[in-house]
Design a protein around this motif. Sequence first.
Motif, mmCIF file in Angstrom:
data_model
loop_
_atom_site.group_PDB
_atom_site.id
_atom_site.type_symbol
_atom_site.label_atom_id
_atom_site.label_comp_id
_atom_site.label_asym_id
_atom_site.label_seq_id
_atom_site.Cartn_x
_atom_site.Cartn_y
_atom_site.Cartn_z
ATOM 1 N N PHE A 134 17.422 0.816 -7.737
ATOM 2 C CA PHE A 134 17.167 0.335 -6.377
ATOM 3 C C PHE A 134 15.676 0.346 -6.039
ATOM 4 C CE2 PHE A 134 16.416 1.488 -1.905
ATOM 5 C CZ PHE A 134 16.914 0.344 -1.292
ATOM 6 N N LEU A 135 14.987 1.457 -6.348
ATOM 7 C CA LEU A 135 13.578 1.559 -5.999
ATOM 8 C C LEU A 135 12.725 0.606 -6.831
ATOM 9 C CD1 LEU A 135 13.132 5.409 -5.453
ATOM 10 C CD2 LEU A 135 13.382 3.606 -3.744
ATOM 11 N N SER A 136 13.100 0.416 -8.087
ATOM 12 C CA SER A 136 12.379 -0.547 -8.917
ATOM 13 C C SER A 136 12.511 -1.952 -8.346
ATOM 14 C CB SER A 136 12.925 -0.510 -10.350
ATOM 15 O OG SER A 136 12.298 -1.489 -11.158
ATOM 16 N N MET A 137 13.714 -2.323 -7.952
ATOM 17 C CA MET A 137 13.944 -3.634 -7.354
ATOM 18 C C MET A 137 13.130 -3.791 -6.071
ATOM 19 S SD MET A 137 17.457 -5.163 -5.710
ATOM 20 C CE MET A 137 17.311 -3.981 -4.368
ATOM 21 N N THR A 138 13.131 -2.749 -5.233
ATOM 22 C CA THR A 138 12.394 -2.795 -3.976
ATOM 23 C C THR A 138 10.902 -2.957 -4.220
ATOM 24 O OG1 THR A 138 14.054 -1.359 -2.945
ATOM 25 C CG2 THR A 138 11.927 -1.557 -1.828
ATOM 26 N N TYR A 139 10.383 -2.210 -5.183
ATOM 27 C CA TYR A 139 8.953 -2.251 -5.491
ATOM 28 C C TYR A 139 8.528 -3.661 -5.907
ATOM 29 C CZ TYR A 139 4.506 -0.940 -7.667
ATOM 30 O OH TYR A 139 3.172 -0.847 -8.010
ATOM 31 N N VAL A 155 0.837 -1.208 0.000
ATOM 32 C CA VAL A 155 0.000 0.000 0.000
ATOM 33 C C VAL A 155 0.869 1.254 0.000
ATOM 34 C CG1 VAL A 155 -1.671 1.339 1.366
ATOM 35 C CG2 VAL A 155 -1.964 -1.133 1.103
ATOM 36 N N ALA A 156 1.904 1.246 0.833
ATOM 37 C CA ALA A 156 2.788 2.416 0.935
ATOM 38 C C ALA A 156 3.550 2.655 -0.364
ATOM 39 C CB ALA A 156 3.765 2.238 2.098
ATOM 40 N N MET A 157 4.124 1.600 -0.939
ATOM 41 C CA MET A 157 4.891 1.751 -2.167
ATOM 42 C C MET A 157 3.996 2.100 -3.350
ATOM 43 S SD MET A 157 8.131 1.515 -1.619
ATOM 44 C CE MET A 157 8.819 1.238 -3.248
ATOM 45 N N PHE A 158 2.787 1.564 -3.369
ATOM 46 C CA PHE A 158 1.838 1.903 -4.438
ATOM 47 C C PHE A 158 1.507 3.391 -4.378
ATOM 48 C CE2 PHE A 158 -2.483 2.538 -6.003
ATOM 49 C CZ PHE A 158 -2.403 1.968 -7.270
ATOM 50 N N THR A 159 1.328 3.904 -3.166
ATOM 51 C CA THR A 159 1.063 5.332 -2.992
ATOM 52 C C THR A 159 2.269 6.159 -3.414
ATOM 53 O OG1 THR A 159 -0.412 4.844 -1.125
ATOM 54 C CG2 THR A 159 0.409 7.109 -1.317
ATOM 55 N N HIS A 160 3.445 5.754 -2.962
ATOM 56 C CA HIS A 160 4.681 6.476 -3.277
ATOM 57 C C HIS A 160 4.944 6.497 -4.780
ATOM 58 C CE1 HIS A 160 9.118 6.926 -3.611
ATOM 59 N NE2 HIS A 160 8.950 7.773 -2.614
ATOM 60 N N ALA A 161 4.610 5.396 -5.460
ATOM 61 C CA ALA A 161 4.903 5.278 -6.886
ATOM 62 C C ALA A 161 4.057 6.206 -7.753
ATOM 63 C CB ALA A 161 4.714 3.831 -7.342
ATOM 64 N N MET A 215 10.120 -6.488 -5.475
ATOM 65 C CA MET A 215 10.329 -7.463 -4.405
ATOM 66 C C MET A 215 9.141 -7.479 -3.449
ATOM 67 S SD MET A 215 14.379 -7.178 -3.389
ATOM 68 C CE MET A 215 14.124 -8.234 -1.968
ATOM 69 N N ILE A 216 8.594 -6.299 -3.160
ATOM 70 C CA ILE A 216 7.427 -6.211 -2.272
ATOM 71 C C ILE A 216 6.208 -6.848 -2.934
ATOM 72 C CG2 ILE A 216 5.792 -4.589 -1.232
ATOM 73 C CD1 ILE A 216 8.198 -2.751 -0.682
ATOM 74 N N VAL A 217 6.027 -6.588 -4.232
ATOM 75 C CA VAL A 217 4.930 -7.232 -4.964
ATOM 76 C C VAL A 217 5.091 -8.748 -4.909
ATOM 77 C CG1 VAL A 217 3.864 -7.550 -7.229
ATOM 78 C CG2 VAL A 217 4.540 -5.265 -6.490
ATOM 79 N N GLY A 218 6.312 -9.221 -5.134
ATOM 80 C CA GLY A 218 6.577 -10.658 -5.086
ATOM 81 C C GLY A 218 6.351 -11.255 -3.717
ATOM 82 N N GLN A 219 6.711 -10.526 -2.668
ATOM 83 C CA GLN A 219 6.496 -11.012 -1.307
ATOM 84 C C GLN A 219 5.009 -11.167 -1.006
ATOM 85 O OE1 GLN A 219 8.630 -11.842 1.460
ATOM 86 N NE2 GLN A 219 10.030 -12.081 -0.257
ATOM 87 N N ASN A 220 4.188 -10.272 -1.529
ATOM 88 C CA ASN A 220 2.738 -10.392 -1.334
ATOM 89 C C ASN A 220 2.192 -11.624 -2.049
ATOM 90 O OD1 ASN A 220 1.121 -7.844 -0.046
ATOM 91 N ND2 ASN A 220 3.114 -7.223 -0.839
ATOM 92 N N ILE A 221 2.663 -11.859 -3.268
ATOM 93 C CA ILE A 221 2.197 -13.028 -4.026
ATOM 94 C C ILE A 221 2.664 -14.322 -3.364
ATOM 95 C CG2 ILE A 221 2.378 -14.229 -6.246
ATOM 96 C CD1 ILE A 221 2.584 -11.502 -7.593
ATOM 97 N N ASP A 222 3.842 -14.298 -2.767
ATOM 98 C CA ASP A 222 4.414 -15.504 -2.151
ATOM 99 C C ASP A 222 3.883 -15.796 -0.764
ATOM 100 O OD1 ASP A 222 5.910 -15.963 -4.383
ATOM 101 O OD2 ASP A 222 7.777 -15.146 -3.576
ATOM 102 N N CYS A 223 2.992 -14.964 -0.250
ATOM 103 C CA CYS A 223 2.468 -15.166 1.107
ATOM 104 C C CYS A 223 1.856 -16.556 1.279
ATOM 105 C CB CYS A 223 1.410 -14.101 1.431
ATOM 106 S SG CYS A 223 2.108 -12.545 2.001
ATOM 107 N N LYS A 224 1.125 -17.005 0.264
ATOM 108 C CA LYS A 224 0.443 -18.301 0.381
ATOM 109 C C LYS A 224 1.443 -19.444 0.511
ATOM 110 C CE LYS A 224 -0.120 -18.377 -4.645
ATOM 111 N NZ LYS A 224 -1.104 -18.445 -5.767
ATOM 112 N N TYR A 225 2.589 -19.326 -0.159
ATOM 113 C CA TYR A 225 3.598 -20.378 -0.070
ATOM 114 C C TYR A 225 4.305 -20.353 1.278
ATOM 115 C CZ TYR A 225 2.817 -20.147 -5.105
ATOM 116 O OH TYR A 225 2.237 -20.136 -6.338
ATOM 117 N N ILE A 226 4.542 -19.129 1.789
ATOM 118 C CA ILE A 226 5.186 -18.995 3.099
ATOM 119 C C ILE A 226 4.312 -19.605 4.179
ATOM 120 C CG2 ILE A 226 5.971 -17.356 4.847
ATOM 121 C CD1 ILE A 226 6.751 -15.472 2.561
#
Length: 270
Positions: free
Chosen positions: A247-252, A229-235, A254-265
């Motif tokens: 750097f910011l593109s990579m961070t953005y 939510v924060a990065m989407f707003t910032h973007a 990675m956060i999207v990927g972490q949200n998608i990977d929640c189910k696997y975690i």
Amino acid sequence: FLGVNYMQVGTQLGLAEYSSNGGTFGGLVNHSMTLGPISMISALAFYVIYQNNNSKIFIVLFFLSAMSAVMAASRSALLGVAVAILFSLFFMKSNVNGNKKRIIIILCISALVAMPIADRVFAGVLNKQEQRKEQGGALSSRQSKFDCRIDEFMKSPLLGVGFVSVDPNGNDEYNPVTGQVEPGTSHLAVLSMTGLLGMFAYTLLLLNAYKTSKRDNSLNAQFVMLLLVAMFTHAWFEGYVLSAGGFLSMTYWMIVGQNIDCKYITEHTL
């Protein structure tokens, strides 16, 4: 004595320089606009940790991280923190263990601690805001970028003007030697550069990330959702989403990927 006097004069000049030029404080990074989102992520990390830990040190760390974003004069980073906290209060089911009282404590203590130093710490943000108003509006630094991205989309609505490209015949500046562009807004850049087809895929990806973490009530899922939510707003106000290698593109992403990977975690944790 001369050494002390020179030090005092230097300190006063440094504060005056910072106060009159918002965005000159970069901390340990080379640019204030990089420090802003780093501070935003750090503040939200301590915000979530405090909801699940009684240690008051995390309030202090949250405050210091938020003040770092303030001193960087990053209005978009501050907005990202504010939107993420409001989102956790009103839209997250468990509200990080459901403890709204702790959230209120964080905000109140942070406000009280900031009051004695507010005139100096917020000087960069306030002066930057005043400069933008004098130039024609609070968002004048980005308004022309927004207009250019919309114009480019209107010229090529289906496919866009090209990946990480701007219209060379448009009103936006770019470096003809290196090809460097500054879109000024990530989401509109996706629309103008890749058209409706690219925007459709981009929207589906973000919705998938959001819905996946929303279905998970674990601490990890709630944290990465707040970051999304924060990065989407910032973007909205910084054009880095398609800047591969940045750097910011990579961070953005990675956060999207972490949200998608929640189910696997969650599956492997259980």
